[in-house]
Design a protein around this motif. Structure first.
Motif, PDB file in Angstrom:
ATOM      1  N   GLY A   1      53.821   8.042  62.279  1.00 62.76           N
ATOM      2  CA  GLY A   1      55.282   8.034  62.507  1.00 62.76           C
ATOM      3  C   GLY A   1      55.736   9.498  63.066  1.00 62.76           C
ATOM      4  O   GLY A   1      56.734  10.181  62.799  1.00 62.76           O
TER       5      GLY A   1
ATOM      6  N   ARG B   1      55.988  10.659  65.806  1.00 64.56           N
ATOM      7  CA  ARG B   1      57.063  10.752  66.719  1.00 64.56           C
ATOM      8  C   ARG B   1      58.574  10.939  66.214  1.00 64.56           C
ATOM      9  O   ARG B   1      59.506  11.215  66.857  1.00 64.56           O
TER      10      ARG B   1
ATOM     11  N   MET C   1      61.341  12.862  60.770  1.00 59.72           N
ATOM     12  CA  MET C   1      60.550  13.673  59.616  1.00 59.72           C
ATOM     13  C   MET C   1      59.004  13.588  60.163  1.00 59.72           C
ATOM     14  O   MET C   1      58.449  14.740  59.669  1.00 59.72           O
TER      15      MET C   1
ATOM     16  N   LEU D   1      49.232   8.211  64.047  1.00 56.22           N
ATOM     17  CA  LEU D   1      49.096   6.776  64.255  1.00 56.22           C
ATOM     18  C   LEU D   1      50.510   6.422  64.848  1.00 56.22           C
ATOM     19  O   LEU D   1      51.582   6.975  64.391  1.00 56.22           O
TER      20      LEU D   1
ATOM     21  N   LEU E   1      55.462   8.379  57.158  1.00 53.35           N
ATOM     22  CA  LEU E   1      56.783   8.409  57.746  1.00 53.35           C
ATOM     23  C   LEU E   1      57.379   7.583  58.818  1.00 53.35           C
ATOM     24  O   LEU E   1      57.633   7.905  59.902  1.00 53.35           O
TER      25      LEU E   1
ATOM     26  N   ASN F   1      58.568   2.967  58.905  1.00 48.83           N
ATOM     27  CA  ASN F   1      59.706   2.254  58.564  1.00 48.83           C
ATOM     28  C   ASN F   1      59.547   1.385  57.602  1.00 48.83           C
ATOM     29  O   ASN F   1      57.993   0.800  57.272  1.00 48.83           O
TER      30      ASN F   1
ATOM     31  N   HIS G   1      50.198  -0.064  56.235  1.00 47.05           N
ATOM     32  CA  HIS G   1      49.664   1.201  56.173  1.00 47.05           C
ATOM     33  C   HIS G   1      48.916   1.656  55.019  1.00 47.05           C
ATOM     34  O   HIS G   1      47.879   2.252  54.928  1.00 47.05           O
TER      35      HIS G   1
ATOM     36  N   THR H   1      60.668   4.640  52.835  1.00 47.61           N
ATOM     37  CA  THR H   1      61.456   3.963  51.788  1.00 47.61           C
ATOM     38  C   THR H   1      61.514   2.608  52.049  1.00 47.61           C
ATOM     39  O   THR H   1      61.205   2.155  53.108  1.00 47.61           O
TER      40      THR H   1
ATOM     41  N   PRO I   1      60.012   8.401  47.085  1.00 47.26           N
ATOM     42  CA  PRO I   1      61.328   8.230  47.682  1.00 47.26           C
ATOM     43  C   PRO I   1      62.196   9.232  48.183  1.00 47.26           C
ATOM     44  O   PRO I   1      62.972   9.399  48.890  1.00 47.26           O
TER      45      PRO I   1
ATOM     46  N   HIS J   1      72.709   9.495  57.403  1.00 46.39           N
ATOM     47  CA  HIS J   1      72.826   9.395  59.061  1.00 46.39           C
ATOM     48  C   HIS J   1      72.791   8.085  59.283  1.00 46.39           C
ATOM     49  O   HIS J   1      72.440   7.100  58.661  1.00 46.39           O
TER      50      HIS J   1
ATOM     51  N   ASP K   1      67.125   1.244  56.069  1.00 43.79           N
ATOM     52  CA  ASP K   1      66.966   0.596  54.736  1.00 43.79           C
ATOM     53  C   ASP K   1      68.549   0.985  54.012  1.00 43.79           C
ATOM     54  O   ASP K   1      68.670   2.154  54.067  1.00 43.79           O
TER      55      ASP K   1
ATOM     56  N   ARG L   1      65.856  18.244  57.757  1.00 40.46           N
ATOM     57  CA  ARG L   1      64.542  17.827  57.264  1.00 40.46           C
ATOM     58  C   ARG L   1      63.397  18.718  56.571  1.00 40.46           C
ATOM     59  O   ARG L   1      62.497  18.293  55.978  1.00 40.46           O
TER      60      ARG L   1
ATOM     61  N   PHE M   1      62.610  18.761  52.869  1.00 41.52           N
ATOM     62  CA  PHE M   1      61.488  17.745  52.241  1.00 41.52           C
ATOM     63  C   PHE M   1      60.130  18.323  52.330  1.00 41.52           C
ATOM     64  O   PHE M   1      59.305  17.893  51.871  1.00 41.52           O
TER      65      PHE M   1
HETATM   66  N1  LIG Z   1      60.822  10.672  50.955  1.00 36.69           N
HETATM   67  C1  LIG Z   1      61.608  11.664  51.519  1.00 36.69           C
HETATM   68  O1  LIG Z   1      61.724  12.311  51.125  1.00 36.69           O
HETATM   69  C2  LIG Z   1      62.167  10.999  52.863  1.00 36.69           C
HETATM   70  C3  LIG Z   1      62.033   9.815  53.495  1.00 36.69           C
HETATM   71  N2  LIG Z   1      62.280   9.451  54.514  1.00 36.69           N
HETATM   72  C4  LIG Z   1      62.042   8.182  55.028  1.00 36.69           C
HETATM   73  O2  LIG Z   1      60.923   8.358  55.902  1.00 36.69           O
HETATM   74  C5  LIG Z   1      61.100   7.074  56.773  1.00 36.69           C
HETATM   75  C6  LIG Z   1      61.027   7.680  58.311  1.00 36.69           C
HETATM   76  O3  LIG Z   1      62.317   8.402  58.407  1.00 36.69           O
HETATM   77  P1  LIG Z   1      62.715   9.208  59.939  1.00 36.69           P
HETATM   78  O4  LIG Z   1      61.804  10.262  60.441  1.00 36.69           O
HETATM   79  O5  LIG Z   1      64.114   9.509  59.755  1.00 36.69           O
HETATM   80  O6  LIG Z   1      62.749   8.077  60.776  1.00 36.69           O
HETATM   81  P2  LIG Z   1      62.536   7.688  62.390  1.00 36.69           P
HETATM   82  O7  LIG Z   1      63.111   6.618  63.042  1.00 36.69           O
HETATM   83  O8  LIG Z   1      63.098   9.300  62.944  1.00 36.69           O
HETATM   84  O9  LIG Z   1      60.836   7.847  62.471  1.00 36.69           O
HETATM   85  C7  LIG Z   1      60.222   6.840  62.223  1.00 36.69           C
HETATM   86  C8  LIG Z   1      59.011   7.001  63.186  1.00 36.69           C
HETATM   87  O10 LIG Z   1      58.033   5.959  63.063  1.00 36.69           O
HETATM   88  C9  LIG Z   1      57.731   5.368  64.219  1.00 36.69           C
HETATM   89  N3  LIG Z   1      57.171   4.138  63.709  1.00 36.69           N
HETATM   90  C10 LIG Z   1      57.467   2.654  63.334  1.00 36.69           C
HETATM   91  N4  LIG Z   1      56.722   1.942  63.165  1.00 36.69           N
HETATM   92  C11 LIG Z   1      55.344   2.636  63.142  1.00 36.69           C
HETATM   93  C12 LIG Z   1      54.150   2.180  63.162  1.00 36.69           C
HETATM   94  N5  LIG Z   1      53.757   0.770  62.616  1.00 36.69           N
HETATM   95  N6  LIG Z   1      53.174   3.072  63.330  1.00 36.69           N
HETATM   96  C13 LIG Z   1      53.319   4.109  63.617  1.00 36.69           C
HETATM   97  N7  LIG Z   1      54.629   4.774  63.904  1.00 36.69           N
HETATM   98  C14 LIG Z   1      55.573   3.910  63.679  1.00 36.69           C
HETATM   99  C15 LIG Z   1      58.892   5.232  64.783  1.00 36.69           C
HETATM  100  O11 LIG Z   1      58.926   4.728  66.213  1.00 36.69           O
HETATM  101  P3  LIG Z   1      60.148   3.927  67.013  1.00 36.69           P
HETATM  102  O12 LIG Z   1      61.406   4.859  66.754  1.00 36.69           O
HETATM  103  O13 LIG Z   1      59.512   4.031  68.431  1.00 36.69           O
HETATM  104  O14 LIG Z   1      60.165   2.723  66.292  1.00 36.69           O
HETATM  105  C16 LIG Z   1      59.563   6.591  64.413  1.00 36.69           C
HETATM  106  O15 LIG Z   1      59.115   7.268  65.745  1.00 36.69           O
HETATM  107  C17 LIG Z   1      62.368   6.497  56.475  1.00 36.69           C
HETATM  108  O16 LIG Z   1      61.697   5.243  55.807  1.00 36.69           O
HETATM  109  C18 LIG Z   1      63.078   7.263  55.766  1.00 36.69           C
HETATM  110  O17 LIG Z   1      64.054   6.479  54.919  1.00 36.69           O
HETATM  111  C19 LIG Z   1      63.097  10.018  55.421  1.00 36.69           C
HETATM  112  C20 LIG Z   1      63.638  11.278  54.917  1.00 36.69           C
HETATM  113  C21 LIG Z   1      62.924  12.067  53.571  1.00 36.69           C
END
Ligand SMILES: NC(=O)C1=CN([C@@H]2O[C@H](COP(=O)(O)OP(=O)(O)OC[C@H]3O[C@@H](n4cnc5c(N)ncnc54)[C@H](OP(=O)(O)O)[C@@H]3O)[C@@H](O)[C@H]2O)C=CC1
Ligand SMILES: O=C(O)C1=N[C@H](C(=O)O)C[C@H](O)C1
Length: 265
Positions: free
Chosen positions: A9, A11, A14, A34, A76, A78, A85, A101, A126, A156, A161, A237, A240
């Motif tokens: 994740g 890109r 986070m 990845l 990080l 979805n 993973h 999450t 979480p 946001h 989820d 962010r 975190f």
């Molecule tokens: N624990 C914590 O403190 C925090 C947790 N989070 C959680 O972290 C997660 C990510 O948040 P956030 O960065 O805001 O979300 P984003 O949507 O900005 O980032 C998620 C990234 O993962 C990519 N992605 C999706 N599926 C895959 C896959 N199978 N393999 C590799 N990459 C993939 C997405 O690509 P594409 O957009 O092209 O689909 C996107 O670039 C969420 O679940 C959020 O709830 C967030 C903040 C703090």
């Protein structure tokens, strides 16, 4: 010893923060990213990163692990991808640090079992922000004395989820210390579906989604003639990242799954 880190994740909002944090951290090396969509040679090709960032991008986690042998996988992504993973990483003895999450309680139980079987460390957090962990701990303490609780989590509007992982974790921690109860009027009914929020063991969780927000939560406790409010806000962010780094370092010495940073602080 240098900890070899891969990020799923990279890109994302986070993910890119985590990439930059790992790159600056002594004792860590970013060995791979990845992705599932972007197929390219390295992160250097993505405009959001420095053109010198020669970190390879993989679309298959097993290949990534075989070719770059990471110690830790930071996830990080979805809710749809994270379970698979985490499972693949554990099966290959790579320690997952999961911020994503949206796990079900059944998935958490299965992964806990798998980590124990493999004797591989895993942290599912979480929320990585210390202030949020304290907010949850204080809420757990308050619920012993003021058991009528409602949780309002605010994020946001790109969040996938609901309720948030933090909202669910808060409710789970409160469930440990209070008897389940039905709150509100015994005969209340919703004239519009969802008006009273999600029901978790009698606690209501309300999810607000608005542009401009990052991650915020209030836990409200009502008593006779009084209201206690416990609130935490993440305004960016970076809030975190200390937690992410702490987990990467700590997971190296674990041989089981830990759900929630409050259990290892
Ligand atoms: N624990 C914590 O403190 C925090 C947790 N989070 C959680 O972290 C997660 C990510 O948040 P956030 O960065 O805001 O979300 P984003 O949507 O900005 O980032 C998620 C990234 O993962 C990519 N992605 C999706 N599926 C895959 C896959 N199978 N393999 C590799 N990459 C993939 C997405 O690509 P594409 O957009 O092209 O689909 C996107 O670039 C969420 O679940 C959020 O709830 C967030 C903040 C703090
Ligand atoms: O999606 C987010 O942004 C966040 N997700 C986590 C959650 O679901 O609780 C942590 C934090 O609230 C930010």
């Amino acid at each position: 010893m240098t900890i070899k880190v891969a990020i799923a994740g990279a890109r994302g909002k986070m993910g890119r923060e985590a990439v930059n944090t790992v790159l600056k951290r002594d004792g860590m090396e970013l060995v791979a990213a990845l992705d599932y969509k972007y197929v390219g040679e390295s992160l250097a090709e993505l405009e959001i990163f420095s053109p010198n960032l020669n970190v390879p991008i993989y679309t298959d986690l097993t290949n990534l692990i075989q070719e770059t042998t990471p110690d830790v996988l930071i996830d990080l992504t979805n809710p749809q991808s994270v379970y698979e993973h985490t499972k693949v990483a554990l099966l290959h003895n790579v320690r997952p640090v999961v911020g994503t999450t949206g796990f079900t309680e059944e998935q958490l139980a299965e992964l806990t079992h798998l980590a124990e079987e493999q004797q591989v460390g895993c942290i599912i957090a979480p929320n990585f922000a210390i202030g949020a962990i304290l907010m949850m701990k204080f809420a757990q303490e308050a619920a012993k004395y003021l058991p009528n609780v409602e949780i309002i989590e605010m994020h946001h509007d790109r969040k996938l989820d609901a309720p948030s992982g933090t909202g669910v974790k808060t409710a789970q921690m409160i469930r440990e210390v209070r008897e389940g109860r039905k709150q509100g009027h015994p005969s209340e009914h919703e004239t519009i579906d969802g008006a009273r929020g999600a029901d978790f063991d009698g606690m209501r969780i309300h999810s607000v989604r608005l542009p401009g927000l990052v991650a915020h939560q209030q836990v409200l406790f009502g008593g006779e003639g009084q209201l206690l409010t416990i609130r935490h806000d993440s305004f960016n962010r970076e809030s975190f990242m200390d937690g992410v780094m702490y987990c990467v370092e700590t997971v190296m010495s674990l041989d089981r799954l830990v759900y929630g940073l409050e259990n290892i602080l």
